[in-house]
Design a protein around this motif. Structure first.
Motif, PDB file in Angstrom:
ATOM      1  N   UNK A  89      15.007   9.420  -6.074  1.00 42.32           N
ATOM      2  CA  UNK A  89      14.748   8.074  -6.588  1.00 42.32           C
ATOM      3  C   UNK A  89      13.971   7.228  -5.586  1.00 42.32           C
ATOM      4  N   UNK A  90      14.105   7.541  -4.292  1.00 39.33           N
ATOM      5  CA  UNK A  90      13.351   6.792  -3.285  1.00 39.33           C
ATOM      6  C   UNK A  90      11.858   7.092  -3.375  1.00 39.33           C
ATOM      7  N   UNK A  91      11.525   8.303  -3.801  1.00 36.07           N
ATOM      8  CA  UNK A  91      10.114   8.648  -3.982  1.00 36.07           C
ATOM      9  C   UNK A  91       9.478   7.746  -5.027  1.00 36.07           C
ATOM     10  N   UNK A  92      10.193   7.549  -6.129  1.00 37.64           N
ATOM     11  CA  UNK A  92       9.663   6.688  -7.185  1.00 37.64           C
ATOM     12  C   UNK A  92       9.640   5.227  -6.745  1.00 37.64           C
ATOM     13  N   UNK A  93      10.615   4.834  -5.933  1.00 39.03           N
ATOM     14  CA  UNK A  93      10.617   3.463  -5.430  1.00 39.03           C
ATOM     15  C   UNK A  93       9.410   3.224  -4.527  1.00 39.03           C
ATOM     16  N   UNK A  94       9.136   4.182  -3.650  1.00 34.92           N
ATOM     17  CA  UNK A  94       7.993   4.056  -2.743  1.00 34.92           C
ATOM     18  C   UNK A  94       6.680   4.060  -3.513  1.00 34.92           C
ATOM     19  N   UNK A  95       6.551   4.957  -4.490  1.00 37.84           N
ATOM     20  CA  UNK A  95       5.332   5.014  -5.282  1.00 37.84           C
ATOM     21  C   UNK A  95       5.122   3.730  -6.085  1.00 37.84           C
ATOM     22  N   UNK A  96       6.194   3.133  -6.570  1.00 37.27           N
ATOM     23  CA  UNK A  96       6.079   1.867  -7.302  1.00 37.27           C
ATOM     24  C   UNK A  96       5.564   0.765  -6.386  1.00 37.27           C
ATOM     25  N   UNK A 105       7.958  -1.147   4.061  1.00 37.67           N
ATOM     26  CA  UNK A 105       8.629  -1.704   5.232  1.00 37.67           C
ATOM     27  C   UNK A 105       9.327  -0.608   6.041  1.00 37.67           C
ATOM     28  N   UNK A 106       9.767  -0.991   7.216  1.00 36.07           N
ATOM     29  CA  UNK A 106      10.445  -0.048   8.111  1.00 36.07           C
ATOM     30  C   UNK A 106      11.710   0.502   7.465  1.00 36.07           C
ATOM     31  N   UNK A 107      12.428  -0.334   6.711  1.00 35.91           N
ATOM     32  CA  UNK A 107      13.669   0.095   6.075  1.00 35.91           C
ATOM     33  C   UNK A 107      13.421   1.236   5.100  1.00 35.91           C
ATOM     34  N   UNK A 108      12.362   1.098   4.280  1.00 36.05           N
ATOM     35  CA  UNK A 108      12.026   2.150   3.324  1.00 36.05           C
ATOM     36  C   UNK A 108      11.612   3.437   4.031  1.00 36.05           C
ATOM     37  N   UNK A 109      10.896   3.282   5.135  1.00 32.15           N
ATOM     38  CA  UNK A 109      10.463   4.462   5.893  1.00 32.15           C
ATOM     39  C   UNK A 109      11.662   5.216   6.474  1.00 32.15           C
ATOM     40  N   UNK A 110      12.642   4.476   6.959  1.00 29.40           N
ATOM     41  CA  UNK A 110      13.846   5.106   7.507  1.00 29.40           C
ATOM     42  C   UNK A 110      14.607   5.845   6.403  1.00 29.40           C
ATOM     43  N   UNK A 111      14.689   5.224   5.218  1.00 23.59           N
ATOM     44  CA  UNK A 111      15.378   5.858   4.102  1.00 23.59           C
ATOM     45  C   UNK A 111      14.672   7.145   3.679  1.00 23.59           C
ATOM     46  N   UNK A 112      13.339   7.097   3.627  1.00 22.83           N
ATOM     47  CA  UNK A 112      12.583   8.288   3.233  1.00 22.83           C
ATOM     48  C   UNK A 112      12.705   9.386   4.283  1.00 22.83           C
ATOM     49  N   UNK A 113      12.764   8.993   5.544  1.00 24.71           N
ATOM     50  CA  UNK A 113      12.962   9.977   6.602  1.00 24.71           C
ATOM     51  C   UNK A 113      14.300  10.687   6.424  1.00 24.71           C
ATOM     52  N   UNK A 121       9.209   9.267  11.486  1.00 19.59           N
ATOM     53  CA  UNK A 121       8.662   8.513  10.360  1.00 19.59           C
ATOM     54  C   UNK A 121       7.142   8.617  10.289  1.00 19.59           C
ATOM     55  N   UNK A 122       6.540   9.294  11.239  1.00 22.61           N
ATOM     56  CA  UNK A 122       5.091   9.410  11.262  1.00 22.61           C
ATOM     57  C   UNK A 122       4.560  10.144  10.042  1.00 22.61           C
ATOM     58  N   UNK A 123       3.673   9.500   9.293  1.00 19.33           N
ATOM     59  CA  UNK A 123       3.059  10.113   8.127  1.00 19.33           C
ATOM     60  C   UNK A 123       3.978  10.280   6.938  1.00 19.33           C
ATOM     61  N   UNK A 124       5.128   9.575   6.922  1.00 19.06           N
ATOM     62  CA  UNK A 124       6.099   9.772   5.857  1.00 19.06           C
ATOM     63  C   UNK A 124       5.563   9.276   4.511  1.00 19.06           C
ATOM     64  N   UNK A 125       4.815   8.159   4.532  1.00 17.66           N
ATOM     65  CA  UNK A 125       4.258   7.616   3.289  1.00 17.66           C
ATOM     66  C   UNK A 125       3.174   8.541   2.743  1.00 17.66           C
ATOM     67  N   UNK A 127       3.031  11.700   3.210  1.00 19.67           N
ATOM     68  CA  UNK A 127       3.746  12.868   2.699  1.00 19.67           C
ATOM     69  C   UNK A 127       4.266  12.608   1.288  1.00 19.67           C
ATOM     70  N   UNK A 128       4.882  11.457   1.078  1.00 22.12           N
ATOM     71  CA  UNK A 128       5.428  11.114  -0.225  1.00 22.12           C
ATOM     72  C   UNK A 128       4.331  11.053  -1.280  1.00 22.12           C
ATOM     73  N   UNK A 129       3.221  10.404  -0.940  1.00 25.91           N
ATOM     74  CA  UNK A 129       2.127  10.264  -1.894  1.00 25.91           C
ATOM     75  C   UNK A 129       1.559  11.634  -2.287  1.00 25.91           C
ATOM     76  N   UNK A 130       1.344  12.493  -1.310  1.00 25.36           N
ATOM     77  CA  UNK A 130       0.775  13.815  -1.577  1.00 25.36           C
ATOM     78  C   UNK A 130       1.700  14.655  -2.444  1.00 25.36           C
ATOM     79  N   UNK A 131       2.979  14.620  -2.133  1.00 22.71           N
ATOM     80  CA  UNK A 131       3.928  15.449  -2.852  1.00 22.71           C
ATOM     81  C   UNK A 131       4.169  14.935  -4.271  1.00 22.71           C
ATOM     82  N   UNK A 132       4.102  13.626  -4.456  1.00 23.61           N
ATOM     83  CA  UNK A 132       4.255  13.066  -5.799  1.00 23.61           C
ATOM     84  C   UNK A 132       3.121  13.540  -6.696  1.00 23.61           C
TER      85      UNK A 132
END
Length: 443
Positions: A89-96, A105-113, A121-125, A127-132
């Motif tokens: 569900x965090x993937x969809x939250x980040x994509x939204x 924000x940093x909080x979302x990055x920590x959650x995705x990590x 957390x390097x490149x986490x966003x 990563x999420x975008x590519x995998x989605x």
């Protein structure tokens, strides 16, 4: 006021947010499945809760037939729950957030990590975008391929929906099917076998592995995790396919009475599906006990870390095997591909296996008390639930009102992860003192 201050002083940890997030989505899914527009038959709240839990945890265990008990709307709700549960569900939250043009924000990055088991957390966003986009592309391509088989059989609209549903269910390793016999009628169909297996293998190999394969083409540039995951997956799959063929080749109720080419297709599919996929092209109720034991072992292992699959994970098993070999050779460090594996990783892997086995053992004990069912069937069901596999010998709908919550708990723990649950409940603090070494005799 005091309670509000305490909540502010002690914010939820990432593991707690992940756990509560899954619970929230399961609850919402239960309510939606109970709507009259979602179902064609009477459905109890417990059965709706069980079905929603199975969908969000991408398990596939069912107490009612998905293809007949739910309307197209209800099946669409299940498909959405599977997609959210598989990708997170965090993937969809980040994509939204990204679609709205806002920054992460940093909080979302920590959650995705935390959600993807990343070390940084390097490149986490990225990563999420590519995998989605990878997941959506795979599902759409698979839908088109499956439509070649199902549109001629069911017409354009229904054939497309069946293809899309199975594509989403396969990539997310959910195992939900709109056919009452899963994929048994297509046991020897090359197109169905290849497309479905490619989907759940790619979805279960791990998002970080997929990302690395997309951006790094040479073996020497791959991380140790990717190397171990790929080799481990290949070896386990070969072992599973050959073992299934050998164990069932003389069983007339499964592949024994089939021509050789159908035996090979059946062994290929059934050897791969216990790795949390959940589909079956043969009836597990007709299989030998030795095959069921093999399947239990495969379900407990699961697939890759940070994937749509569950289980203890392939890398966890391999790390422990490497640690055992290191001990037998008199080494105090564990190595793989000329790289050292940290002791902390070995201890974490051992903890995952011990905690996981203990949870499943307790659940099996409780089920043996509450359920009047064959013991092998109960053990099989428990490991299937924990591995979020969804395979069954046909006892899921026979579970009591106590047995169903136990299986639901196993599905939830298996998907969220035993260590995540442990960390969300624990209040660990770094030790401030040290103790002298003591001697303990083992073995």
């Amino acid at each position: 006021m005091n309670l509000r201050l305490k909540l502010r002083d002690k914010p939820l940890s990432p593991p707690q947010i992940l756990a509560f997030g899954f619970i929230t989505i399961i609850t919402l899914g239960t309510v939606l499945l109970m709507l009259p527009i979602s179902r064609t038959v009477p459905l109890s709240w417990l059965d709706a809760f069980f079905t929603a839990t199975s969908a969000v945890t991408v398990t596939g265990l069912i107490v009612v037939d998905t293809g007949t008990a739910f309307t197209t709307f209800g099946q669409t709700i299940l498909m959405i729950l599977i997609q959210i549960g598989g990708l997170g569900f965090l993937t969809f939250a980040v994509m939204s957030i990204l679609f709205l043009g806002k920054k992460i924000r940093l909080k979302e990055r920590i959650l995705m990590q935390e959600a993807l088991n990343q070390n940084s957390m390097g490149g986490i966003v990225r990563l999420i975008r590519s995998l989605f986009y990878f997941a959506i592309s795979m599902e759409l391509i698979a839908t088109a391929l499956l439509s070649i088989r199902w549109i001629p059989e069911y017409g354009i609209s229904k054939g497309l929906f069946i293809s899309l549903f199975h594509a989403v269910s396969s990539f997310n390793n959910a195992g939900f099917s709109l056919f009452n016999d899963s994929l048994s009628q297509y046991a020897a169909d090359p197109l169905i076998n290849i497309v479905i297996t490619l989907l759940f293998v790619s979805g279960g190999i791990g998002f970080t592995v997929i990302y690395e394969l997309m951006h790094k083409k040479k073996w020497r540039t791959w991380t140790l995790h990717t190397k171990i995951m790929l080799i481990g997956t290949f070896l386990i799959n070969i072992f599973a396919i050959l073992s299934f063929f050998i164990l069932e080749m003389n069983n007339p109720h499964t592949i024994g009475a089939m021509p050789l080419n159908e035996q090979l297709w059946g062994s290929f599919f059934q050897g791969l599906t216990p790795r949390t996929a959940g589909f079956n092209s043969l009836d597990y109720g007709d299989m030998n006990n030795s095959t069921l034991m093999l399947t239990i072992f495969l379900m407990f292992i699961g697939a890759g870390s940070a994937s749509t699959a569950s289980g203890i994970k392939v890398t966890t098993l391999i790390i422990i095997i490497l640690a055992v070999f290191a001990y037998l050779r008199g080494r105090n460090q564990v190595f793989a591909f000329r790289q050292r594996i940290e002791t902390e990783v070995v201890i974490r892997s051992l903890s995952i296996i011990v905690i996981s086995f203990f949870i499943v053992f307790v659940a099996i004990f409780m089920l043996s008390v509450t359920e009047d069912l064959p013991m092998m069937a109960v053990v099989f069901e428990a490991f299937s639930a924990f591995g979020t596999v969804g395979l069954s010998v046909g006892i899921t709908d026979q579970l009591s009102s106590i047995g169903k919550p136990i299986i639901m708990f196993l599905m939830f723990i298996g998907r969220v992860g035993p260590l995540t649950i442990a960390f969300s409940l624990a209040r660990s603090k770094p030790p401030h003192i040290s103790y002298p070494k003591g001697e303990i005799f083992t073995g």
